[in-house]
Scaffold this motif. Sequence first.
Motif, short mmCIF file in Angstrom:
data_model
loop_
_atom_site.label_atom_id
_atom_site.label_comp_id
_atom_site.label_asym_id
_atom_site.label_seq_id
_atom_site.Cartn_x
_atom_site.Cartn_y
_atom_site.Cartn_z
N GLU A 66 51.59 24.49 45.82
CA GLU A 66 51.84 25.73 45.10
C GLU A 66 51.55 26.93 45.99
O GLU A 66 50.79 26.85 46.95
N PRO A 100 51.67 21.27 36.09
CA PRO A 100 52.97 21.13 35.41
C PRO A 100 54.14 20.78 36.33
O PRO A 100 55.02 20.02 35.93
N HIS A 101 54.14 21.31 37.56
CA HIS A 101 55.30 21.05 38.41
C HIS A 101 55.38 19.60 38.86
O HIS A 101 56.43 19.15 39.33
N THR A 102 54.30 18.83 38.72
CA THR A 102 54.34 17.40 39.03
C THR A 102 54.17 16.53 37.80
O THR A 102 54.09 15.32 37.92
N ARG A 106 46.06 18.50 36.56
CA ARG A 106 45.67 19.34 37.69
C ARG A 106 44.29 18.90 38.18
O ARG A 106 43.35 18.78 37.40
N GLU A 351 61.79 25.10 47.45
CA GLU A 351 61.32 24.50 46.20
C GLU A 351 61.40 22.97 46.26
O GLU A 351 60.52 22.29 45.72
N ARG A 354 58.46 21.89 48.23
CA ARG A 354 57.23 22.02 47.46
C ARG A 354 57.09 20.87 46.46
O ARG A 354 55.99 20.36 46.24
N LEU A 355 58.18 20.48 45.83
CA LEU A 355 58.11 19.40 44.86
C LEU A 355 57.73 18.08 45.53
O LEU A 355 56.85 17.35 45.07
N GLY A 358 54.13 18.34 46.65
CA GLY A 358 53.24 18.35 45.50
C GLY A 358 53.02 16.97 44.92
O GLY A 358 51.89 16.60 44.56
#
Length: 484
Positions: A66, A100-102, A106, A351, A354-355, A358
């Motif tokens: 992130e 949330p993005h994975t 957290r 992006e 990053r995904l 992540g």
Amino acid sequence: MMRLGTGIGWRPEIADAVERMPGIDWVEAVAENVCPGHLPDSLLRLRERGVTVVPHGVSLGLGDAERPDQGRLTALAERAEALGSPLVTEHIAFVRAGGPHTASPRLEAGHLLPVPRTRDALDVLCENVRIAQDALPVPLAVENIAALVAWPHEEMTEGQFLYELADRTGVRLLVDVANLHTNHVNRGEDPARALAELPLEAIAYVHVAGGFERDGVWHDSHAHPVPRPVLDILTDLASRVRPPGVLLERDDDFPEPADLERELAAIREVVGAGAARSPGTLAVSRPGAHGVTREPPARTALLAAVGAAADAMATHAAAPAALPAPAATAAPAEPVGPGTKPEPESEPVAEAARLRLGLAQAALLSALVAGTPVPEGFDRVRLGVQARALAAKRADVVAKVAPELPLILGSGYRAAFLAYAQRRPMRGGYRQDALDFAEETLLSGRSPQGRPRRELRRWWLDRSGPAPRRTSRLRRVGRTLIRH
């Protein structure tokens, strides 16, 4: 770049000794331990004498998937301004993952963990560094870290990775020679090769610290004398370039001031010895000279780690089939040297990177702190060592930020905390960890009875009561305490 000279890490435990030490040109203070509105008197006196103070951050997470948190950046900027610092420093590391993005919990490591030396990780790191540079009032320098574990199938050496980072962002480097030694013992990496590949003209200053070896693993403790191999690496560096500053780090088990002064004298001696060996020219490495690839990034072990992440976190959102395909990119133009800033990559590529990063970081951190399966390609034994080291560090740091807990629980504190750490990953820093530990101990009924239990309850209520969001938890703990 300004000349800093010889310095030492300022810590409250040795503040008086540091003020009295001869030949101290500058000090470094952990940024998170300094309040801009209430600077320690010792630091104020040092500044009045003309001693430079540099804030050294440990929690920004520039290597996180992130983007850097704006609140943390603002806090770092405030400390640089309050201290009148010429620069601010942080680490090339990730410290938290998931979210949330994975589609996963957290998690916080409470420690500096290595980023994979891949194109994906480099793209993300470069963007994060640029964001930090834009938010800070002074130049940023970033430090190479020590690591117990290595990512599988990395695409670059440490020197190549650092060269590319400095080349693309203009960021300066804080070179920790003790960390180069740690990575030599733990990961078989050659310190001389790393120095040969570094952009020496980008060095802001150098860290020197001690550690110890146990069962073939080097622990970067910052609580032991500086060993000869670390001084030898410093000599090698000083033979290649005159470092603007060299600083001795010590974070625990502080010796007598005379011992610290002897270590500082040894550092000055080896820097002088290295300069005497120097041919008198700055050795500047160039990309490509040591095998730096300039081809478009390939699908690497990170994608395999994504699959492991899916299994470990048992979520359909992490399945490889649901990931965006890596976008095709042209080979980057040959840069003219560190400090050049090419145009940033397009948003979709960033992006996607990053995904992928992540998911891989979440899988690794989950294995370390939550007991999920080890991602494919990692050394299971080394991950076990790292996991135990993380839990032990949590216990030690919580004992420092909440010293009442070991006093209340006595000799049973450490065993109780390590058992708690196996069940409960850190979720909000060490102070929150202390509160969570006390709460779970009270709710579980595993706390000692009688006076220690009453003291633990009072301690938790005093620190948890004012927060409205914890009202229901207060009632729940209260009911539990009444039943007991």
